[in-house]
Write a protein that holds these residues in place. Structure first.
Motif, mmCIF file in Angstrom:
data_model
loop_
_atom_site.group_PDB
_atom_site.id
_atom_site.type_symbol
_atom_site.label_atom_id
_atom_site.label_comp_id
_atom_site.label_asym_id
_atom_site.label_seq_id
_atom_site.Cartn_x
_atom_site.Cartn_y
_atom_site.Cartn_z
ATOM 1 N N VAL A 12 -38.398 41.012 9.811
ATOM 2 C CA VAL A 12 -39.459 40.081 10.174
ATOM 3 C C VAL A 12 -39.121 38.712 9.591
ATOM 4 O O VAL A 12 -38.741 38.605 8.422
ATOM 5 C CB VAL A 12 -40.830 40.564 9.648
ATOM 6 N N PHE A 13 -39.252 37.687 10.395
ATOM 7 C CA PHE A 13 -38.983 36.316 9.967
ATOM 8 C C PHE A 13 -40.217 35.466 10.203
ATOM 9 O O PHE A 13 -41.013 35.744 11.089
ATOM 10 C CB PHE A 13 -37.800 35.719 10.743
ATOM 11 N N VAL A 14 -40.338 34.418 9.414
ATOM 12 C CA VAL A 14 -41.491 33.532 9.522
ATOM 13 C C VAL A 14 -41.034 32.077 9.562
ATOM 14 O O VAL A 14 -40.114 31.687 8.850
ATOM 15 C CB VAL A 14 -42.495 33.785 8.364
ATOM 16 N N THR A 15 -41.577 31.314 10.443
ATOM 17 C CA THR A 15 -41.555 29.864 10.569
ATOM 18 C C THR A 15 -40.202 29.157 10.656
ATOM 19 O O THR A 15 -39.933 28.505 11.636
ATOM 20 C CB THR A 15 -42.368 29.204 9.438
ATOM 21 N N ASP A 16 -39.353 29.247 9.652
ATOM 22 C CA ASP A 16 -38.169 28.392 9.588
ATOM 23 C C ASP A 16 -36.904 28.992 10.188
ATOM 24 O O ASP A 16 -35.849 28.371 10.116
ATOM 25 C CB ASP A 16 -37.885 27.987 8.135
ATOM 26 N N GLN A 17 -36.978 30.161 10.774
ATOM 27 C CA GLN A 17 -35.788 30.786 11.353
ATOM 28 C C GLN A 17 -35.644 30.346 12.810
ATOM 29 O O GLN A 17 -36.509 30.589 13.636
ATOM 30 C CB GLN A 17 -35.874 32.312 11.280
ATOM 31 N N ARG A 18 -34.526 29.689 13.112
ATOM 32 C CA ARG A 18 -34.286 29.216 14.478
ATOM 33 C C ARG A 18 -33.843 30.373 15.365
ATOM 34 O O ARG A 18 -33.071 31.243 14.959
ATOM 35 C CB ARG A 18 -33.229 28.103 14.471
ATOM 36 N N LEU A 19 -34.336 30.370 16.597
ATOM 37 C CA LEU A 19 -34.018 31.385 17.599
ATOM 38 C C LEU A 19 -33.464 30.709 18.841
ATOM 39 O O LEU A 19 -34.025 29.723 19.326
ATOM 40 C CB LEU A 19 -35.290 32.167 17.963
ATOM 41 N N TRP A 20 -32.369 31.242 19.367
ATOM 42 C CA TRP A 20 -31.764 30.766 20.622
ATOM 43 C C TRP A 20 -32.033 31.801 21.690
ATOM 44 O O TRP A 20 -31.737 32.980 21.516
ATOM 45 C CB TRP A 20 -30.272 30.549 20.430
ATOM 46 N N ILE A 21 -32.633 31.363 22.799
ATOM 47 C CA ILE A 21 -32.896 32.235 23.946
ATOM 48 C C ILE A 21 -32.044 31.698 25.098
ATOM 49 O O ILE A 21 -32.448 30.777 25.819
ATOM 50 C CB ILE A 21 -34.394 32.240 24.322
ATOM 51 N N PRO A 22 -30.825 32.243 25.262
ATOM 52 C CA PRO A 22 -29.882 31.650 26.221
ATOM 53 C C PRO A 22 -30.350 31.703 27.675
ATOM 54 O O PRO A 22 -30.052 30.789 28.445
ATOM 55 C CB PRO A 22 -28.598 32.449 26.011
ATOM 56 N N ALA A 58 -46.996 39.383 6.589
ATOM 57 C CA ALA A 58 -47.106 40.413 5.544
ATOM 58 C C ALA A 58 -47.413 41.777 6.156
ATOM 59 O O ALA A 58 -46.820 42.791 5.766
ATOM 60 C CB ALA A 58 -48.183 40.022 4.533
ATOM 61 N N MET A 59 -48.326 41.816 7.118
ATOM 62 C CA MET A 59 -48.691 43.066 7.775
ATOM 63 C C MET A 59 -47.488 43.676 8.496
ATOM 64 O O MET A 59 -47.201 44.865 8.354
ATOM 65 C CB MET A 59 -49.828 42.825 8.769
ATOM 66 N N LEU A 60 -46.775 42.863 9.258
ATOM 67 C CA LEU A 60 -45.608 43.362 9.997
ATOM 68 C C LEU A 60 -44.494 43.786 9.049
ATOM 69 O O LEU A 60 -43.856 44.820 9.254
ATOM 70 C CB LEU A 60 -45.086 42.295 10.962
ATOM 71 N N ASN A 61 -44.263 43.007 8.022
ATOM 72 C CA ASN A 61 -43.211 43.324 7.061
ATOM 73 C C ASN A 61 -43.485 44.675 6.399
ATOM 74 O O ASN A 61 -42.588 45.502 6.235
ATOM 75 C CB ASN A 61 -43.094 42.207 6.026
ATOM 76 N N PHE A 62 -44.724 44.923 6.034
ATOM 77 C CA PHE A 62 -45.109 46.196 5.425
ATOM 78 C C PHE A 62 -45.014 47.341 6.445
ATOM 79 O O PHE A 62 -44.469 48.408 6.153
ATOM 80 C CB PHE A 62 -46.527 46.107 4.865
ATOM 81 N N HIS A 64 -54.041 28.122 10.468
ATOM 82 C CA HIS A 64 -52.896 28.659 11.216
ATOM 83 C C HIS A 64 -51.863 29.240 10.251
ATOM 84 O O HIS A 64 -51.337 30.337 10.461
ATOM 85 C CB HIS A 64 -52.271 27.546 12.059
ATOM 86 N N ASN A 65 -51.578 28.519 9.173
ATOM 87 C CA ASN A 65 -50.613 28.965 8.179
ATOM 88 C C ASN A 65 -51.066 30.267 7.514
ATOM 89 O O ASN A 65 -50.267 31.178 7.300
ATOM 90 C CB ASN A 65 -50.404 27.855 7.144
ATOM 91 N N GLN A 66 -52.355 30.357 7.195
ATOM 92 C CA GLN A 66 -52.892 31.573 6.579
ATOM 93 C C GLN A 66 -52.776 32.764 7.530
ATOM 94 O O GLN A 66 -52.366 33.857 7.130
ATOM 95 C CB GLN A 66 -54.363 31.359 6.197
ATOM 96 N N LEU A 67 -53.107 32.561 8.802
ATOM 97 C CA LEU A 67 -53.000 33.640 9.794
ATOM 98 C C LEU A 67 -51.554 34.098 9.958
ATOM 99 O O LEU A 67 -51.275 35.299 10.003
ATOM 100 C CB LEU A 67 -53.556 33.182 11.144
ATOM 101 N N ALA A 68 -50.631 33.144 10.048
ATOM 102 C CA ALA A 68 -49.211 33.494 10.198
ATOM 103 C C ALA A 68 -48.728 34.261 8.975
ATOM 104 O O ALA A 68 -47.995 35.253 9.096
ATOM 105 C CB ALA A 68 -48.372 32.232 10.418
ATOM 106 N N GLY A 69 -49.131 33.832 7.786
ATOM 107 C CA GLY A 69 -48.730 34.523 6.562
ATOM 108 C C GLY A 69 -49.263 35.943 6.506
ATOM 109 O O GLY A 69 -48.541 36.879 6.130
ATOM 110 N N ASN A 70 -50.515 36.125 6.886
ATOM 111 C CA ASN A 70 -51.112 37.462 6.898
ATOM 112 C C ASN A 70 -50.416 38.364 7.917
ATOM 113 O O ASN A 70 -50.154 39.536 7.647
ATOM 114 C CB ASN A 70 -52.606 37.381 7.205
#
Length: 105
Positions: free
Chosen positions: A65-75, A52-56, A43-49
């Protein structure tokens, strides 16, 4: 004989106070605080790939593009979550009064 456990509901503010001081991550869904489990190496490898693809692909575009540790609030849903991958249009919008939580629709 079993005893019924009473469900405790938290306000978003109570959740954030607990979460900021916690060593593990939790999600907040409409008053409930739920432990966020860790992923598998695959799962970690897929998320990382995917990150990277989206960031590029979105370089020089009005997105971040953010990965894993960024908190999101959906009010509209009363959810605090940590998406595996998140694409956000810039300029970034933060939850009111916060600098560590992005706000989405």
């Amino acid at each position: 004989m079993t005893l019924a456990q009473e469900t405790r509901y938290y306000s978003p503010q109570e959740y954030l106070e607990l979460e900021v001081n916690s060593e593990i991550r939790h999600e907040y869904i409409n008053g409930l605080i739920i432990h966020k489990t860790g992923g598998t190496p695959n799962h970690n490898q897929l998320a990382g790939n995917f990150y990277a693809m989206l960031n590029f692909a979105l370089k020089r575009q009005p997105y971040q593009v953010f990965v894993t540790d960024q908190r999101l609030w959906i009010p509209t849903r009363k959810i605090h979550t940590y998406p595996d991958i998140m694409v956000v249009k810039t300029p970034l919008e933060y939850e009111q009064g916060r600098k560590d939580t992005l706000e989405g629709v």
